[in-house]
Design a protein around this motif. Structure first.
Motif, PDB file in Angstrom:
ATOM      1  N   MET A 171       0.844  -1.188   0.000  1.00 53.41           N
ATOM      2  CA  MET A 171       0.000   0.000   0.000  1.00 53.41           C
ATOM      3  C   MET A 171       0.886   1.247   0.000  1.00 53.41           C
ATOM      4  O   MET A 171       1.953   1.254   0.583  1.00 53.41           O
ATOM      5  CB  MET A 171      -0.867  -0.026   1.245  1.00 53.41           C
ATOM      6  N   ALA A 172       0.421   2.283  -0.623  1.00 56.60           N
ATOM      7  CA  ALA A 172       1.173   3.536  -0.714  1.00 56.60           C
ATOM      8  C   ALA A 172       1.163   4.257   0.628  1.00 56.60           C
ATOM      9  O   ALA A 172       0.271   4.071   1.453  1.00 56.60           O
ATOM     10  CB  ALA A 172       0.558   4.424  -1.780  1.00 56.60           C
ATOM     11  N   THR A 173       2.169   5.065   0.834  1.00 53.91           N
ATOM     12  CA  THR A 173       2.229   5.865   2.051  1.00 53.91           C
ATOM     13  C   THR A 173       2.094   7.341   1.693  1.00 53.91           C
ATOM     14  O   THR A 173       2.413   7.750   0.578  1.00 53.91           O
ATOM     15  CB  THR A 173       3.550   5.649   2.807  1.00 53.91           C
ATOM     16  N   ILE A 174       1.605   8.106   2.652  1.00 54.90           N
ATOM     17  CA  ILE A 174       1.506   9.548   2.474  1.00 54.90           C
ATOM     18  C   ILE A 174       2.191  10.217   3.656  1.00 54.90           C
ATOM     19  O   ILE A 174       2.232   9.670   4.761  1.00 54.90           O
ATOM     20  CB  ILE A 174       0.045  10.029   2.359  1.00 54.90           C
ATOM     21  N   LYS A 175       2.745  11.391   3.408  1.00 56.33           N
ATOM     22  CA  LYS A 175       3.345  12.182   4.472  1.00 56.33           C
ATOM     23  C   LYS A 175       2.388  13.313   4.807  1.00 56.33           C
ATOM     24  O   LYS A 175       1.915  14.014   3.928  1.00 56.33           O
ATOM     25  CB  LYS A 175       4.701  12.741   4.038  1.00 56.33           C
ATOM     26  N   ILE A 176       2.126  13.469   6.099  1.00 56.38           N
ATOM     27  CA  ILE A 176       1.167  14.456   6.570  1.00 56.38           C
ATOM     28  C   ILE A 176       1.897  15.428   7.481  1.00 56.38           C
ATOM     29  O   ILE A 176       2.628  15.009   8.377  1.00 56.38           O
ATOM     30  CB  ILE A 176       0.021  13.780   7.339  1.00 56.38           C
ATOM     31  N   LYS A 177       1.684  16.718   7.257  1.00 55.88           N
ATOM     32  CA  LYS A 177       2.334  17.764   8.048  1.00 55.88           C
ATOM     33  C   LYS A 177       1.264  18.645   8.667  1.00 55.88           C
ATOM     34  O   LYS A 177       0.362  19.115   7.977  1.00 55.88           O
ATOM     35  CB  LYS A 177       3.244  18.605   7.150  1.00 55.88           C
ATOM     36  N   GLN A 178       1.373  18.892   9.973  1.00 59.57           N
ATOM     37  CA  GLN A 178       0.435  19.787  10.646  1.00 59.57           C
ATOM     38  C   GLN A 178       0.917  21.219  10.465  1.00 59.57           C
ATOM     39  O   GLN A 178       2.035  21.560  10.843  1.00 59.57           O
ATOM     40  CB  GLN A 178       0.329  19.455  12.133  1.00 59.57           C
ATOM     41  N   VAL A 179       0.076  22.056   9.861  1.00 60.78           N
ATOM     42  CA  VAL A 179       0.468  23.439   9.576  1.00 60.78           C
ATOM     43  C   VAL A 179      -0.327  24.459  10.383  1.00 60.78           C
ATOM     44  O   VAL A 179       0.065  25.624  10.436  1.00 60.78           O
ATOM     45  CB  VAL A 179       0.346  23.761   8.070  1.00 60.78           C
ATOM     46  N   ARG A 180      -1.437  24.064  10.997  1.00 62.65           N
ATOM     47  CA  ARG A 180      -2.227  24.978  11.828  1.00 62.65           C
ATOM     48  C   ARG A 180      -2.530  24.300  13.160  1.00 62.65           C
ATOM     49  O   ARG A 180      -2.642  23.081  13.240  1.00 62.65           O
ATOM     50  CB  ARG A 180      -3.535  25.350  11.131  1.00 62.65           C
ATOM     51  N   SER A 181      -2.682  25.098  14.176  1.00 63.48           N
ATOM     52  CA  SER A 181      -2.917  24.604  15.521  1.00 63.48           C
ATOM     53  C   SER A 181      -4.329  24.055  15.684  1.00 63.48           C
ATOM     54  O   SER A 181      -5.270  24.509  15.031  1.00 63.48           O
ATOM     55  CB  SER A 181      -2.685  25.728  16.514  1.00 63.48           C
ATOM     56  N   ALA A 182      -4.474  23.118  16.603  1.00 65.57           N
ATOM     57  CA  ALA A 182      -5.776  22.550  16.924  1.00 65.57           C
ATOM     58  C   ALA A 182      -6.433  23.289  18.091  1.00 65.57           C
ATOM     59  O   ALA A 182      -7.522  22.919  18.523  1.00 65.57           O
ATOM     60  CB  ALA A 182      -5.635  21.069  17.255  1.00 65.57           C
ATOM     61  N   ILE A 183      -5.785  24.339  18.591  1.00 64.40           N
ATOM     62  CA  ILE A 183      -6.360  25.135  19.674  1.00 64.40           C
ATOM     63  C   ILE A 183      -7.619  25.838  19.154  1.00 64.40           C
ATOM     64  O   ILE A 183      -7.653  26.308  18.019  1.00 64.40           O
ATOM     65  CB  ILE A 183      -5.334  26.158  20.194  1.00 64.40           C
ATOM     66  N   ASN A 184      -8.635  25.909  19.993  1.00 60.15           N
ATOM     67  CA  ASN A 184      -9.938  26.520  19.656  1.00 60.15           C
ATOM     68  C   ASN A 184     -10.649  25.795  18.510  1.00 60.15           C
ATOM     69  O   ASN A 184     -11.406  26.406  17.769  1.00 60.15           O
ATOM     70  CB  ASN A 184      -9.804  28.004  19.323  1.00 60.15           C
ATOM     71  N   ARG A 185     -10.404  24.530  18.366  1.00 60.77           N
ATOM     72  CA  ARG A 185     -11.097  23.697  17.382  1.00 60.77           C
ATOM     73  C   ARG A 185     -12.031  22.755  18.123  1.00 60.77           C
ATOM     74  O   ARG A 185     -11.827  22.468  19.305  1.00 60.77           O
ATOM     75  CB  ARG A 185     -10.105  22.875  16.549  1.00 60.77           C
TER      76      ARG A 185
END
Length: 58
Positions: free
Chosen positions: A1-15
C-alpha cells in the motif's frame, strides 16, 4: 500500500473536540511535524476531516 506524508500546519487550539481527537489519532503532536502513514481509507478519511489544519507533503 502507498504511504503519504502528513504535516500539521495549523494549531488545533480553539477547534472542536472531534477535530482535536482526529489530529491526535493521526499521531500529530506539534506544528510542522511530519508523519508517514499508510494511505488506507480510514487515514484518508481522517485527512479529509481536518484538511484545513494539515497538508499532504509529497
Amino acid at each position: 500500500m502507498a504511504t503519504i506524508k502528513i504535516k500539521q500546519v495549523r494549531s488545533a487550539i480553539n477547534r472542536p473536540a472531534v477535530q482535536k481527537a482526529t489530529i491526535k489519532a493521526l499521531g500529530l503532536r506539534k506544528l510542522n511535524q511530519v508523519i508517514e502513514k499508510e494511505a488506507t481509507p480510514q487515514i484518508l478519511g481522517m485527512v479529509k476531516k481536518v484538511q484545513h489544519l494539515i497538508e499532504v507533503v509529497e
